[in-house]
Design a protein around this motif. Structure first.
Motif, mmCIF file in Angstrom:
data_model
loop_
_atom_site.group_PDB
_atom_site.id
_atom_site.type_symbol
_atom_site.label_atom_id
_atom_site.label_comp_id
_atom_site.label_asym_id
_atom_site.label_seq_id
_atom_site.Cartn_x
_atom_site.Cartn_y
_atom_site.Cartn_z
ATOM 1 N N ILE A 122 1.627 -38.745 67.214
ATOM 2 C CA ILE A 122 0.917 -39.572 68.186
ATOM 3 C C ILE A 122 0.210 -38.636 69.154
ATOM 4 N N SER A 123 -1.095 -38.805 69.263
ATOM 5 C CA SER A 123 -1.879 -37.924 70.124
ATOM 6 C C SER A 123 -2.944 -38.717 70.870
ATOM 7 N N LEU A 124 -3.521 -38.085 71.857
ATOM 8 C CA LEU A 124 -4.620 -38.655 72.610
ATOM 9 C C LEU A 124 -5.852 -37.806 72.325
ATOM 10 N N VAL A 125 -6.937 -38.451 71.928
ATOM 11 C CA VAL A 125 -8.176 -37.724 71.635
ATOM 12 C C VAL A 125 -9.290 -38.251 72.528
ATOM 13 N N ASP A 126 -10.240 -37.358 72.825
ATOM 14 C CA ASP A 126 -11.359 -37.766 73.666
ATOM 15 C C ASP A 126 -12.478 -38.345 72.802
ATOM 16 N N MET A 127 -13.603 -38.656 73.436
ATOM 17 C CA MET A 127 -14.708 -39.340 72.750
ATOM 18 C C MET A 127 -15.318 -38.516 71.616
ATOM 19 N N ILE A 128 -15.165 -37.195 71.649
ATOM 20 C CA ILE A 128 -15.735 -36.392 70.568
ATOM 21 C C ILE A 128 -14.676 -35.921 69.572
ATOM 22 N N GLY A 129 -13.454 -36.474 69.697
ATOM 23 C CA GLY A 129 -12.415 -36.214 68.713
ATOM 24 C C GLY A 129 -11.495 -35.045 69.011
ATOM 25 N N ARG A 130 -11.637 -34.427 70.177
ATOM 26 C CA ARG A 130 -10.733 -33.322 70.540
ATOM 27 C C ARG A 130 -9.383 -33.880 70.962
ATOM 28 N N GLU A 131 -8.309 -33.277 70.466
ATOM 29 C CA GLU A 131 -6.973 -33.683 70.874
ATOM 30 C C GLU A 131 -6.721 -33.163 72.285
ATOM 31 N N THR A 132 -6.443 -34.074 73.206
ATOM 32 C CA THR A 132 -6.205 -33.684 74.594
ATOM 33 C C THR A 132 -4.726 -33.673 74.944
ATOM 34 N N ALA A 133 -3.897 -34.347 74.141
ATOM 35 C CA ALA A 133 -2.449 -34.364 74.380
ATOM 36 C C ALA A 133 -1.742 -34.760 73.094
ATOM 37 N N LEU A 134 -0.558 -34.192 72.895
ATOM 38 C CA LEU A 134 0.293 -34.549 71.765
ATOM 39 C C LEU A 134 1.572 -35.133 72.340
ATOM 40 N N PHE A 135 1.877 -36.395 71.975
ATOM 41 C CA PHE A 135 3.041 -37.086 72.537
ATOM 42 C C PHE A 135 4.246 -37.072 71.614
ATOM 43 N N ASN A 136 4.006 -37.015 70.320
ATOM 44 C CA ASN A 136 5.103 -37.124 69.372
ATOM 45 C C ASN A 136 4.679 -36.512 68.051
ATOM 46 N N SER A 137 5.579 -35.785 67.419
ATOM 47 C CA SER A 137 5.304 -35.203 66.112
ATOM 48 C C SER A 137 6.643 -34.971 65.419
ATOM 49 N N THR A 138 7.219 -36.065 64.870
ATOM 50 C CA THR A 138 8.566 -36.001 64.299
ATOM 51 C C THR A 138 8.715 -36.959 63.124
ATOM 52 N N ASN A 139 9.768 -36.746 62.352
ATOM 53 C CA ASN A 139 10.160 -37.715 61.331
ATOM 54 C C ASN A 139 10.867 -38.862 62.041
ATOM 55 N N GLN A 140 10.534 -40.096 61.645
ATOM 56 C CA GLN A 140 11.141 -41.266 62.282
ATOM 57 C C GLN A 140 11.549 -42.287 61.233
ATOM 58 N N PHE A 141 12.564 -43.076 61.585
ATOM 59 C CA PHE A 141 13.031 -44.153 60.721
ATOM 60 C C PHE A 141 12.117 -45.368 60.847
ATOM 61 N N SER A 142 12.148 -46.222 59.852
ATOM 62 C CA SER A 142 11.398 -47.478 59.923
ATOM 63 C C SER A 142 11.951 -48.322 61.068
ATOM 64 N N GLY A 143 11.120 -49.234 61.575
ATOM 65 C CA GLY A 143 11.550 -50.109 62.655
ATOM 66 C C GLY A 143 10.675 -49.979 63.882
ATOM 67 N N GLU A 144 11.162 -50.527 64.990
ATOM 68 C CA GLU A 144 10.422 -50.565 66.253
ATOM 69 C C GLU A 144 10.662 -49.281 67.046
ATOM 70 N N HIS A 145 9.605 -48.790 67.685
ATOM 71 C CA HIS A 145 9.695 -47.573 68.490
ATOM 72 C C HIS A 145 8.882 -47.742 69.766
ATOM 73 N N GLN A 146 9.273 -46.997 70.808
ATOM 74 C CA GLN A 146 8.518 -47.003 72.054
ATOM 75 C C GLN A 146 8.586 -45.617 72.672
ATOM 76 N N ILE A 147 7.442 -45.158 73.179
ATOM 77 C CA ILE A 147 7.430 -43.949 73.984
ATOM 78 C C ILE A 147 6.711 -44.260 75.289
ATOM 79 N N LYS A 148 7.117 -43.570 76.338
ATOM 80 C CA LYS A 148 6.456 -43.710 77.636
ATOM 81 C C LYS A 148 5.855 -42.359 77.979
ATOM 82 N N VAL A 149 4.614 -42.394 78.438
ATOM 83 C CA VAL A 149 3.875 -41.173 78.736
ATOM 84 C C VAL A 149 3.536 -41.129 80.216
#
Length: 86
Positions: free
Chosen positions: A29-56
């Motif tokens: 999960i990342s945030l990208v700007d209008m020209i496609g540059r990644e400005t922040a990375l919030f999550n980069s992991t293996n996850q189980f199926s189901g509901e998830h929530q992150i707060k930034v």
């Protein structure tokens, strides 16, 4: 991903990201700007199926006002949500 929701939108100080996965998957999960540059990375992991929530803590990102896209990548799927920073 089965669903993806981000609030509040427009945002100022914080963002809540809610999503569900149909199957176990590596998720980025990342945030990208209008020209496609990644400005922040919030999550980069293996996850189980189901509901998830992150707060930034958006205050810590030092973002200028404008339009961004939250990008969620899992397996062979990519989802975007347009966000406005006040």
């Amino acid at each position: 991903t089965n669903s993806l929701a981000v609030y509040p939108n427009p945002f100022n100080e914080s963002i809540s990201v809610n999503y569900s996965l149909n199957e176990n998957s590596f998720v980025k999960i990342s945030l990208v700007d209008m020209i496609g540059r990644e400005t922040a990375l919030f999550n980069s992991t293996n996850q189980f199926s189901g509901e998830h929530q992150i707060k930034v803590d958006a205050k810590s990102l030092s973002l200028t006002q404008g339009v961004y896209f939250l990008k969620l990548e899992s397996r062979n799927k990519t989802a975007f949500v347009k966000l406005v920073k006040n």
